[in-house]
Motif scaffolding. Sequence first.
Motif, mmCIF file in Angstrom:
data_model
loop_
_atom_site.group_PDB
_atom_site.id
_atom_site.type_symbol
_atom_site.label_atom_id
_atom_site.label_comp_id
_atom_site.label_asym_id
_atom_site.label_seq_id
_atom_site.Cartn_x
_atom_site.Cartn_y
_atom_site.Cartn_z
ATOM 1 N N MET A 1 5.759 -10.990 12.438
ATOM 2 C CA MET A 1 4.686 -10.232 12.611
ATOM 3 C C MET A 1 4.065 -10.099 11.228
ATOM 4 N N ARG A 2 2.646 -10.080 11.224
ATOM 5 C CA ARG A 2 1.784 -9.933 9.855
ATOM 6 C C ARG A 2 1.522 -8.200 9.921
ATOM 7 N N ILE A 3 2.039 -7.562 8.971
ATOM 8 C CA ILE A 3 1.891 -6.142 8.941
ATOM 9 C C ILE A 3 1.041 -5.920 7.549
ATOM 10 N N PHE A 4 0.020 -4.927 7.983
ATOM 11 C CA PHE A 4 -0.592 -4.372 6.839
ATOM 12 C C PHE A 4 -0.306 -2.672 6.952
ATOM 13 N N SER A 5 -0.004 -2.357 5.485
ATOM 14 C CA SER A 5 0.377 -0.655 5.512
ATOM 15 C C SER A 5 -0.683 -0.016 4.546
ATOM 16 N N HIS A 6 -1.286 0.830 5.335
ATOM 17 C CA HIS A 6 -2.436 1.746 4.624
ATOM 18 C C HIS A 6 -1.718 2.909 3.896
ATOM 19 N N THR A 7 -0.411 3.124 3.918
ATOM 20 C CA THR A 7 -0.024 4.399 3.170
ATOM 21 C C THR A 7 1.318 3.953 2.726
ATOM 22 N N CYS A 8 1.548 4.859 1.418
ATOM 23 C CA CYS A 8 2.845 4.573 0.649
ATOM 24 C C CYS A 8 4.129 4.659 1.602
ATOM 25 N N SER A 9 4.143 5.661 2.546
ATOM 26 C CA SER A 9 5.148 6.086 3.097
ATOM 27 C C SER A 9 5.769 5.017 4.133
ATOM 28 N N ASN A 10 4.646 4.219 4.874
ATOM 29 C CA ASN A 10 4.665 3.500 5.769
ATOM 30 C C ASN A 10 5.251 2.133 5.057
ATOM 31 N N VAL A 24 1.533 -8.128 4.651
ATOM 32 C CA VAL A 24 0.594 -9.103 4.228
ATOM 33 C C VAL A 24 -0.476 -8.376 3.214
ATOM 34 N N GLY A 25 -0.264 -7.275 2.997
ATOM 35 C CA GLY A 25 -1.086 -6.494 2.102
ATOM 36 C C GLY A 25 -0.628 -4.749 2.496
ATOM 37 N N VAL A 26 -1.175 -4.174 1.309
ATOM 38 C CA VAL A 26 -0.955 -2.994 1.333
ATOM 39 C C VAL A 26 -2.206 -1.833 0.640
ATOM 40 N N ASP A 27 -2.200 -0.619 0.867
ATOM 41 C CA ASP A 27 -3.236 0.020 -0.015
ATOM 42 C C ASP A 27 -2.852 0.122 -1.467
ATOM 43 N N ALA A 28 -3.742 0.564 -2.243
ATOM 44 C CA ALA A 28 -3.494 0.429 -3.711
ATOM 45 C C ALA A 28 -2.521 1.473 -4.176
ATOM 46 N N ASP A 29 -2.217 2.377 -3.536
ATOM 47 C CA ASP A 29 -1.085 3.471 -4.039
ATOM 48 C C ASP A 29 0.497 3.079 -3.862
ATOM 49 N N SER A 30 0.409 2.223 -2.894
ATOM 50 C CA SER A 30 1.793 1.835 -2.548
ATOM 51 C C SER A 30 2.422 1.065 -3.753
ATOM 52 N N VAL A 37 6.015 -4.881 -3.282
ATOM 53 C CA VAL A 37 4.366 -4.791 -3.319
ATOM 54 C C VAL A 37 3.894 -5.358 -4.552
ATOM 55 N N ALA A 38 4.210 -5.661 -5.680
ATOM 56 C CA ALA A 38 3.548 -6.274 -6.796
ATOM 57 C C ALA A 38 2.621 -7.360 -6.645
ATOM 58 N N GLY A 39 3.290 -8.511 -5.559
ATOM 59 C CA GLY A 39 2.493 -9.452 -5.210
ATOM 60 C C GLY A 39 1.597 -9.609 -4.074
ATOM 61 N N LEU A 40 1.427 -8.472 -3.531
ATOM 62 C CA LEU A 40 0.677 -8.320 -2.431
ATOM 63 C C LEU A 40 -0.627 -7.860 -2.435
ATOM 64 N N PRO A 41 -1.573 -8.485 -1.735
ATOM 65 C CA PRO A 41 -3.094 -7.889 -1.712
ATOM 66 C C PRO A 41 -3.257 -6.351 -1.404
ATOM 67 N N LYS A 42 -4.034 -5.863 -2.305
ATOM 68 C CA LYS A 42 -4.153 -4.437 -2.157
ATOM 69 C C LYS A 42 -5.642 -4.257 -1.999
ATOM 70 N N THR A 43 -5.886 -3.498 -0.944
ATOM 71 C CA THR A 43 -7.308 -3.335 -0.479
ATOM 72 C C THR A 43 -7.957 -1.905 -0.661
ATOM 73 N N GLY A 44 -7.476 -1.405 -1.633
ATOM 74 C CA GLY A 44 -8.395 0.038 -2.021
ATOM 75 C C GLY A 44 -7.263 0.933 -1.950
ATOM 76 N N ARG A 45 -7.534 2.309 -2.079
ATOM 77 C CA ARG A 45 -6.855 3.494 -2.095
ATOM 78 C C ARG A 45 -6.920 3.847 -0.622
#
Length: 259
Positions: A1-10, A24-30, A37-45
Amino acid sequence: MRIFSHTCSNTEIVCALGCGDQLVGVDADSDYPPEVVAGLPKTGRDLDLDVAAVHALQPDLVLSSLTVPGHEQVVAALQAAGLATLVCDPQSLDDVYDDIRRIAAALGVAERGAALVASMRSAMPMVEVAGARPRVLVEWWPKPVIAAARHSWVNDIIHRAGGINPWGTVEAKSVPLEYADAAAQRPDIVAMSWCGVKVENYRADKVRARPGWDGVPAVRNDCILAISEAFLGRPGPRLVEGYRQLRAAVAAAGSSATA
């Protein structure tokens, strides 16, 4: 499954479940765990998420939350973009556990979710206190003081750690306070957990310098501590560390009171 996380806790929940490789990506605060998380795309706070960029990552599931005012607009935008979402809005420690189980079930690892919850429960036992419980102020912001209130997992953690939250009967997630009003509750412990501020920049002298606070027990007895917002403000596995630090402070306050 491809998961995007919008929050640090998740993000931290997904990784604690052993599914970090599905992100596959996380928010900029994760920012944790860094090796994931270092190598994942970050799509904004969290409040400034680039929904188009999230959509381009083609996630099967977006994990979001309503823990910050304004998140509801972001969630609506994600859903309007046709993205499948799982939205968390925990207000108690039991809600946090429920969200962990929901996320684990959605990822097909329900048994790992149950194990993680059991581990967290075991690591945060209810402390029995002889005598009066220390009054604990957990503040999310220093000016004005913003204190955790009844509808916060932190209220539960304070109680489990052996303390009492003077604002634990306020029907809100948090409550803004004038300095005089916060001082009037005479907290025995002040835990700085300032949102969006690095823990090394928390300043106990800012608490001591508040007008009229020289007689507050926490100031008088030097019971002011810094607990990273990552350990109290993120409803996920690292709440255990916030509990441990609060429990140690409660134990120290009790020792001082009986010395």
